[in-house]
Design a protein around this motif. Structure first.
Motif, short mmCIF file in Angstrom:
data_model
loop_
_atom_site.label_atom_id
_atom_site.label_comp_id
_atom_site.label_asym_id
_atom_site.label_seq_id
_atom_site.Cartn_x
_atom_site.Cartn_y
_atom_site.Cartn_z
N ARG A 148 0.80 -1.22 0.00
CA ARG A 148 0.00 0.00 0.00
C ARG A 148 0.83 1.27 0.00
NH1 ARG A 148 -4.96 -2.00 4.02
NH2 ARG A 148 -5.80 -3.49 2.51
N GLU A 149 2.02 1.23 0.57
CA GLU A 149 2.87 2.42 0.56
C GLU A 149 3.45 2.66 -0.83
OE1 GLU A 149 5.41 3.64 4.06
OE2 GLU A 149 6.99 2.99 2.68
N ALA A 150 3.92 1.61 -1.47
CA ALA A 150 4.49 1.76 -2.82
C ALA A 150 3.44 2.24 -3.81
CB ALA A 150 5.10 0.44 -3.27
N VAL A 151 2.24 1.72 -3.70
CA VAL A 151 1.16 2.15 -4.59
C VAL A 151 0.79 3.60 -4.33
CG1 VAL A 151 -1.26 1.77 -5.23
CG2 VAL A 151 0.26 -0.19 -4.91
N PHE A 152 0.82 4.01 -3.06
CA PHE A 152 0.51 5.40 -2.70
C PHE A 152 1.46 6.37 -3.41
CE2 PHE A 152 1.24 9.14 -0.06
CZ PHE A 152 -0.05 9.57 0.21
N ILE A 153 2.72 6.02 -3.50
CA ILE A 153 3.69 6.91 -4.13
C ILE A 153 3.28 7.19 -5.58
CG2 ILE A 153 6.08 7.11 -4.93
CD1 ILE A 153 6.86 5.38 -2.47
N ASP A 154 2.96 6.14 -6.30
CA ASP A 154 2.65 6.29 -7.72
C ASP A 154 1.28 6.91 -7.97
OD1 ASP A 154 5.09 5.15 -8.39
OD2 ASP A 154 4.27 3.13 -8.50
N SER A 155 0.30 6.52 -7.16
CA SER A 155 -1.08 6.91 -7.46
C SER A 155 -1.52 8.19 -6.76
CB SER A 155 -2.03 5.77 -7.09
OG SER A 155 -2.02 5.52 -5.69
N VAL A 156 -0.87 8.56 -5.66
CA VAL A 156 -1.29 9.74 -4.89
C VAL A 156 -0.17 10.76 -4.74
CG1 VAL A 156 -2.24 10.57 -2.71
CG2 VAL A 156 -2.96 8.34 -3.60
N LEU A 157 0.98 10.34 -4.22
CA LEU A 157 2.00 11.31 -3.84
C LEU A 157 2.64 12.01 -5.04
CD1 LEU A 157 3.57 12.64 -1.58
CD2 LEU A 157 5.19 10.73 -1.64
N GLU A 158 3.04 11.24 -6.04
CA GLU A 158 3.68 11.87 -7.20
C GLU A 158 2.71 12.81 -7.93
OE1 GLU A 158 6.61 12.93 -10.01
OE2 GLU A 158 6.65 12.25 -7.92
N PRO A 159 1.46 12.41 -8.21
CA PRO A 159 0.51 13.37 -8.80
C PRO A 159 0.29 14.60 -7.93
CG PRO A 159 -0.32 11.13 -9.05
CD PRO A 159 0.87 11.05 -8.15
N LEU A 160 0.21 14.41 -6.61
CA LEU A 160 0.05 15.54 -5.70
C LEU A 160 1.20 16.53 -5.84
CD1 LEU A 160 -1.19 16.91 -3.07
CD2 LEU A 160 0.36 15.41 -1.80
N ARG A 161 2.40 16.03 -5.86
CA ARG A 161 3.57 16.90 -5.91
C ARG A 161 3.74 17.54 -7.28
NH1 ARG A 161 8.38 15.02 -5.10
NH2 ARG A 161 9.08 16.97 -4.15
N GLN A 162 3.32 16.86 -8.33
CA GLN A 162 3.36 17.48 -9.65
C GLN A 162 2.36 18.64 -9.74
OE1 GLN A 162 5.43 16.99 -12.12
NE2 GLN A 162 6.48 15.17 -11.37
N HIS A 163 1.20 18.46 -9.10
CA HIS A 163 0.15 19.49 -9.15
C HIS A 163 0.48 20.67 -8.24
CE1 HIS A 163 -3.96 20.37 -10.55
NE2 HIS A 163 -4.08 21.05 -9.42
N PHE A 164 1.16 20.37 -7.11
CA PHE A 164 1.51 21.42 -6.14
C PHE A 164 3.01 21.36 -5.88
CE2 PHE A 164 -2.86 20.02 -5.21
CZ PHE A 164 -3.54 21.22 -5.36
N PRO A 165 3.83 21.80 -6.82
CA PRO A 165 5.27 21.57 -6.75
C PRO A 165 5.98 22.30 -5.62
CG PRO A 165 4.72 23.03 -8.58
CD PRO A 165 3.43 22.49 -8.06
N GLU A 166 5.36 23.32 -5.03
CA GLU A 166 6.01 24.05 -3.93
C GLU A 166 5.39 23.72 -2.57
OE1 GLU A 166 6.55 28.18 -4.69
OE2 GLU A 166 7.18 27.86 -6.75
N LEU A 167 4.47 22.78 -2.54
CA LEU A 167 3.87 22.35 -1.27
C LEU A 167 4.88 21.52 -0.48
CD1 LEU A 167 1.32 22.04 0.57
CD2 LEU A 167 0.80 19.97 -0.76
N LYS A 168 5.14 21.90 0.76
CA LYS A 168 6.05 21.12 1.60
C LYS A 168 5.32 19.87 2.10
CE LYS A 168 9.01 23.23 4.28
NZ LYS A 168 9.67 24.12 5.29
#
Length: 354
Positions: free
Chosen positions: A154-174
């Motif tokens: 579940r952690e590895a899937v989270f990176i690809d499906s949630v975290l990376e899209p989140l950071r691409q959309h909000f690139p300056e969000l800490k």
């Protein structure tokens, strides 16, 4: 500093991920924590959750009352708000003005008291935009909750499906990726750069540095070693050790110490969480000693967390000595008892009490 010292002096560390609960148990948890740490990020997953500045102020007042009752004046709770589908942009602004340290993303159903968590990040885009604008960190419990995804994935899937899209959309969000458990997560945090900026960091717990998933099943079910995210294979533990002891400022201390009464753990459906608050620094010292990396401990424990949160480093010092410490089989927890991590065992490092 020698790689095999018998005494370690450190700028006093902070705990960047801590559960202290509420009510009668809080005083015991605070007493264990404040012996070691100067500050702690206080998790907001109470019942009901801490979703507003008003609730955070009330919770902080209860914490302060317990600290006063204990005679503790040198500990600072850092408050966090629980992100929900209905959190407002105005609440982000209030939180920034009130000195709230961040917002916590719990995917709904991911862990203890997370039912009110976010069902879909699309509900939070305006809030995340405002957090990015005002410099408010987002702390993430990095797991997906889809039942078809294996718990160990579940952690590895989270990176690809949630975290990376989140950071691409909000690139300056800490973003603080909480309690890493996998090689994939450690490598992601180590390598992730968006727009030439480092906006991501991660906390690592003592249990994930010292144990793999065999510890849950050694000689039978070991409920006090069960936590979420769950312990993983040995290759993942090794990757976390490498990350924590690397000197990379993206990785810092966060115990995720999570108190549950003994009866709530030793039951047909036991609660998730390891209680490390009693002896956390001794456990971290053991992990760093195993790698011969004591020279990297102070950065991980004392410097990198406040630097990422844009807070001043502590100035007071603490001392650890290589002196055997027997971990009690049980400790008081309000009207009940709790079984600490490594209960009944002896660890090598002890805190010098002032």
């Amino acid at each position: 500093m020698s790689n095999s010292p018998t005494q370690i002096e450190l700028i006093q560390p902070d705990d960047w991920h801590l559960h202290i609960r509420d009510g009668a148990v809080m005083k015991d948890v605070l007493a264990d924590t404040a012996r070691q740490f100067a500050r702690a990020i206080i998790m907001p997953n109470l019942k009901p959750p801490v979703t507003t500045v008003g609730l955070a102020k009330a919770y902080k007042a209860r914490i302060q009352a317990n600290l006063n009752a204990l005679g503790i004046s040198a500990f600072t709770p850092l408050m966090i708000l629980y992100l929900t589908d209905t959190t407002s942009v105005d609440e982000v602004r209030k939180a920034k003005d009130a000195g709230i340290a961040g917002f916590k993303l719990y995917p709904a159903g991911a862990t203890t008291n997370s039912d009110a968590g976010v069902s879909d990040l699309k509900h939070c885009h305006a809030v995340l935009e405002e957090m990015q604008s005002v410099g408010m960190p987002l702390l993430v419990h990095g797991e997906v909750t889809s039942p078809e995804i294996d718990i160990f994935d579940r952690e590895a899937v989270f990176i690809d499906s949630v975290l990376e899209p989140l950071r691409q959309h909000f690139p300056e969000l800490k973003v603080v990726f909480e309690h890493l458990t996998t090689k994939q997560a450690a490598h992601y945090v180590r390598d992730a750069i968006i727009g030439g900026k480092n906006t991501i960091a991660a906390t690592i717990t003592p249990q994930h540095l010292l144990m793999n998933r065999n510890a849950i099943f050694s000689g039978g079910i070991r409920p006090h070693n069960y936590c979420l995210p769950v312990l993983k294979r040995e290759e993942h533990r090794v990757a976390l050790l490498e990350a924590a002891t690397s000197g990379n400022p993206r990785f810092f201390l966060g115990t995720d110490s999570a108190p549950h009464a003994k009866g709530a753990k030793e039951t047909a459906c036991g609660c998730a969480g390891c209680y490390s608050a009693f002896n956390a620094l001794g456990l971290y010292a053991e992990a760093f000693e195993s790698q011969g990396k004591f020279d990297k401990l102070e950065g991980f424990a004392s410097f990198f967390g406040p630097d990422f949160y844009s807070l001043p480093r502590n100035t007071q010092k603490i001392t650890l000595v290589k002196q055997a410490q027997n971990i009690p089989a049980e400790l008081p927890l309000g009207d009940a008892t709790i079984v600490p991590l490594r209960a009944g065992e002896t660890i090598a490092w002890s805190l010098v009490e002032n």
